[in-house]
Design a protein around this motif. Structure first.
Motif, PDB file in Angstrom:
ATOM      1  N   GLN A  48       0.865  34.408  28.673  1.00 48.06           N
ATOM      2  CA  GLN A  48       2.278  34.110  28.843  1.00 48.06           C
ATOM      3  C   GLN A  48       2.603  33.738  30.282  1.00 48.06           C
ATOM      4  O   GLN A  48       1.856  34.077  31.225  1.00 48.06           O
ATOM      5  CB  GLN A  48       3.150  35.290  28.413  1.00 48.06           C
ATOM      6  CG  GLN A  48       2.902  36.563  29.194  1.00 48.06           C
ATOM      7  CD  GLN A  48       3.743  37.715  28.696  1.00 48.06           C
ATOM      8  OE1 GLN A  48       4.657  38.165  29.386  1.00 48.06           O
ATOM      9  NE2 GLN A  48       3.436  38.208  27.494  1.00 48.06           N
ATOM     10  N   ALA A  49       3.729  33.054  30.425  1.00 48.93           N
ATOM     11  CA  ALA A  49       4.203  32.654  31.753  1.00 48.93           C
ATOM     12  C   ALA A  49       4.787  33.865  32.468  1.00 48.93           C
ATOM     13  O   ALA A  49       5.544  34.641  31.883  1.00 48.93           O
ATOM     14  CB  ALA A  49       5.247  31.560  31.630  1.00 48.93           C
ATOM     15  N   ALA A  50       4.427  34.007  33.739  1.00 48.38           N
ATOM     16  CA  ALA A  50       4.961  35.116  34.523  1.00 48.38           C
ATOM     17  C   ALA A  50       6.294  34.770  35.160  1.00 48.38           C
ATOM     18  O   ALA A  50       7.052  35.674  35.544  1.00 48.38           O
ATOM     19  CB  ALA A  50       3.960  35.516  35.606  1.00 48.38           C
ATOM     20  N   ILE A  51       6.609  33.465  35.285  1.00 49.81           N
ATOM     21  CA  ILE A  51       7.863  33.026  35.911  1.00 49.81           C
ATOM     22  C   ILE A  51       8.392  31.807  35.158  1.00 49.81           C
ATOM     23  O   ILE A  51       7.690  31.204  34.349  1.00 49.81           O
ATOM     24  CB  ILE A  51       7.652  32.643  37.391  1.00 49.81           C
ATOM     25  CG1 ILE A  51       6.637  31.498  37.506  1.00 49.81           C
ATOM     26  CG2 ILE A  51       7.229  33.842  38.223  1.00 49.81           C
ATOM     27  CD1 ILE A  51       6.510  30.912  38.894  1.00 49.81           C
ATOM     28  N   ASP A  52       9.635  31.451  35.452  1.00 49.03           N
ATOM     29  CA  ASP A  52      10.155  30.171  34.972  1.00 49.03           C
ATOM     30  C   ASP A  52       9.442  29.039  35.733  1.00 49.03           C
ATOM     31  O   ASP A  52       9.248  29.123  36.951  1.00 49.03           O
ATOM     32  CB  ASP A  52      11.650  30.062  35.232  1.00 49.03           C
ATOM     33  CG  ASP A  52      12.460  31.022  34.371  1.00 49.03           C
ATOM     34  OD1 ASP A  52      11.890  31.601  33.430  1.00 49.03           O
ATOM     35  OD2 ASP A  52      13.657  31.191  34.666  1.00 49.03           O
ATOM     36  N   ALA A  98       9.988  32.563  31.756  1.00 49.97           N
ATOM     37  CA  ALA A  98       9.203  33.778  31.986  1.00 49.97           C
ATOM     38  C   ALA A  98       9.047  34.536  30.674  1.00 49.97           C
ATOM     39  O   ALA A  98      10.023  34.784  29.966  1.00 49.97           O
ATOM     40  CB  ALA A  98       9.879  34.655  33.027  1.00 49.97           C
ATOM     41  N   PHE A 133       0.449  32.493  38.277  1.00 51.21           N
ATOM     42  CA  PHE A 133       1.685  32.829  37.565  1.00 51.21           C
ATOM     43  C   PHE A 133       1.479  32.872  36.047  1.00 51.21           C
ATOM     44  O   PHE A 133       2.344  32.471  35.273  1.00 51.21           O
ATOM     45  CB  PHE A 133       2.805  31.851  37.937  1.00 51.21           C
ATOM     46  CG  PHE A 133       3.023  31.752  39.420  1.00 51.21           C
ATOM     47  CD1 PHE A 133       3.592  32.806  40.112  1.00 51.21           C
ATOM     48  CD2 PHE A 133       2.631  30.621  40.126  1.00 51.21           C
ATOM     49  CE1 PHE A 133       3.792  32.731  41.483  1.00 51.21           C
ATOM     50  CE2 PHE A 133       2.814  30.536  41.495  1.00 51.21           C
ATOM     51  CZ  PHE A 133       3.395  31.596  42.183  1.00 51.21           C
ATOM     52  N   ARG A 135       0.160  35.578  32.929  1.00 47.87           N
ATOM     53  CA  ARG A 135      -0.250  36.912  32.479  1.00 47.87           C
ATOM     54  C   ARG A 135      -1.216  36.725  31.315  1.00 47.87           C
ATOM     55  O   ARG A 135      -0.798  36.275  30.240  1.00 47.87           O
ATOM     56  CB  ARG A 135       0.965  37.732  32.032  1.00 47.87           C
ATOM     57  CG  ARG A 135       2.023  37.930  33.111  1.00 47.87           C
ATOM     58  CD  ARG A 135       3.147  38.819  32.602  1.00 47.87           C
ATOM     59  NE  ARG A 135       4.237  38.922  33.569  1.00 47.87           N
ATOM     60  CZ  ARG A 135       5.506  38.639  33.308  1.00 47.87           C
ATOM     61  NH1 ARG A 135       5.841  38.206  32.089  1.00 47.87           N
ATOM     62  NH2 ARG A 135       6.427  38.769  34.240  1.00 47.87           N
TER      63      ARG A 135
END
Length: 407
Positions: A48-52, A98, A133, A135
């Motif tokens: 998954q994305a850690a940030i936008d 995110a 960035f 996860r």
């Protein structure tokens, strides 16, 4: 007289931990786990994305700098919670929020600040290394990892891991249930102005607070008259719902005689005097079929609180599976003290730190007034004076139990 150590050994012998119970994880905080919880699923459960930003293949952004940005098309958007699979092709970007799942083949997320924020076509001014960035699945917790160990104190982090593991309940050692009774014909509720000869019921409030402070579940019973039948009825009501009972005003004199009559057939009172000051007059009994430990203390609140600290608190802490005794430090006296020969004294003190050396100093409070509540409220330590010490002068070292170190 029995020594303090012998009395403490006797009461700690009967300290038991209540049987484990299963509670909601939101109610487990502060308790000790009675089981080991092993996770059955990874966390995160997906890449998954850690940030936008924008999910990309990091290799496609090689060489991107502000003077020569890399331009790539934006082929979609993935919000957090999306269940729609999306495959990224070489040379493409996908806008991600995110927590959103990464599209297949994406190995990094470019922060918005590294781009022009384009919606159809994206200008990337600075590339990012692979895995930036992102996860990765299971990077926090892998199946088979221990989320909570047996006998661990459950805090906010443990609750979080339990929730991540899909557990909504946990087997824990519950708080010991402590009930407090005040005995005395002279007592009135604190909300009522006392008449001549009457005193407010301080003890039940003070001892209930002391039990709660060290981690117990508490129940303050009503005040009862110094009458054997009334006291027996009150105690019999509490026996099924208590692991410990404290009776303030049940030791010595007429109160002691009424308590002995009240508990006839329920348990044999051990009323041996204890070599301590204050509080040598006290009694102990195990009541009912479950042999519930019951402490009988004098009616004076300051003395009762010291007795609670020395004898009841350790029993509660053992029931919680915790260290029974307070942390103690060695400190230098700022004024002299005296102690009755052959008794262990517990004197109130205010601990200080010497700025130059960091050494502990202790200022004795109300040395000649062990009945004074105000000095007990000011104290952050109990000066423990051994049985063989009758006098100690300025700068002599004494042991001080830290009352301010909570639990």
């Amino acid at each position: 007289m029995r020594t303090v150590d012998e009395q403490l050994r006797r009461v700690l012998e009967i300290a038991v931990r209540p049987a484990p119970v299963r509670v909601a994880i939101s109610d487990a905080q502060g308790l000790r786990s009675a089981e080991e919880v092993v996770t059955a699923r990874p966390m995160p459960g997906f890449d998954q994305a850690a940030i936008d930003g924008y999910a990309v293949r990091s290799v496609d952004l090689s060489g991107a700098v502000e003077a020569e940005p890399v331009s790539i098309p934006v082929v979609g958007e993935i919000p957090a919670g999306s269940r729609q699979p999306l495959r990224l092709q070489p040379g493409q970007a996908v806008r991600v929020m995110a927590g959103a799942p990464l599209p297949t083949l994406a190995d990094a997320v470019v922060p918005l600040d590294n781009t022009d924020g384009g919606s159809a076509r994206l200008q990337v001014f600075r590339g990012v290394p692979s895995a930036s960035f992102v996860r990765r699945v299971g990077e926090d917790v892998q199946p088979g990892d221990v989320a909570v160990r047996r006998d661990a104190i459950v805090g906010a982090a443990q609750v979080a891991l339990l929730a991540a593991a899909g557990r909504d309940k946990l087997l824990v050692h519950p708080r010991p249930r402590v009930s407090v009774i005040s005995v005395g014909d002279e007592l009135v509720d604190v909300a009522r102005p006392p008449s001549n000869g009457q005193v407010p019921d301080i003890c039940s409030h003070a001892l209930t607070a002391a039990a709660r402070e060290c981690g117990a579940e508490t129940a303050r019973a009503r005040t009862v008259r110094c009458d054997a039948r009334e006291l027996r009825a009150a105690v019999e009501d509490l026996l099924p719902v208590s692991e410990i009972i404290v009776v303030a005003g049940g030791a010595g004199g007429n109160a002691g005689a009424e308590a002995k009559a009240a508990f006839a057939g329920l348990g044999e009172i051990d009323a041996t005097r204890v070599a301590m000051h204050p509080g040598s007059s006290q009694a102990f009994v195990r009541l009912g079929d479950d042999a519930v430990p019951t402490f009988l203390f004098p009616a004076h609140p300051a003395t009762a609180l010291v007795l609670f600290e020395v004898l009841v608190r350790p029993v509660i802490r053992v029931g919680l599976g915790a260290e029974p005794h307070r942390k103690a430090v060695s400190a230098r006296l700022t004024s002299p003290i005296s102690s009755p020969k052959g008794r262990r004294s517990y004197l109130r003190g205010r601990l200080l730190r010497e700025q130059a050396t960091g050494d502990y100093l202790v200022q004795p409070l109300a040395v000649a007034g062990t009945h004074l509540l105000s000095s007990l409220a000011e104290a952050n330590g109990l000066i423990v004076v051994g049985e063989d010490v009758t006098d100690a002068t300025v700068d002599e070292r004494v042991d001080v139990a830290l009352l301010s170190s909570r639990r």
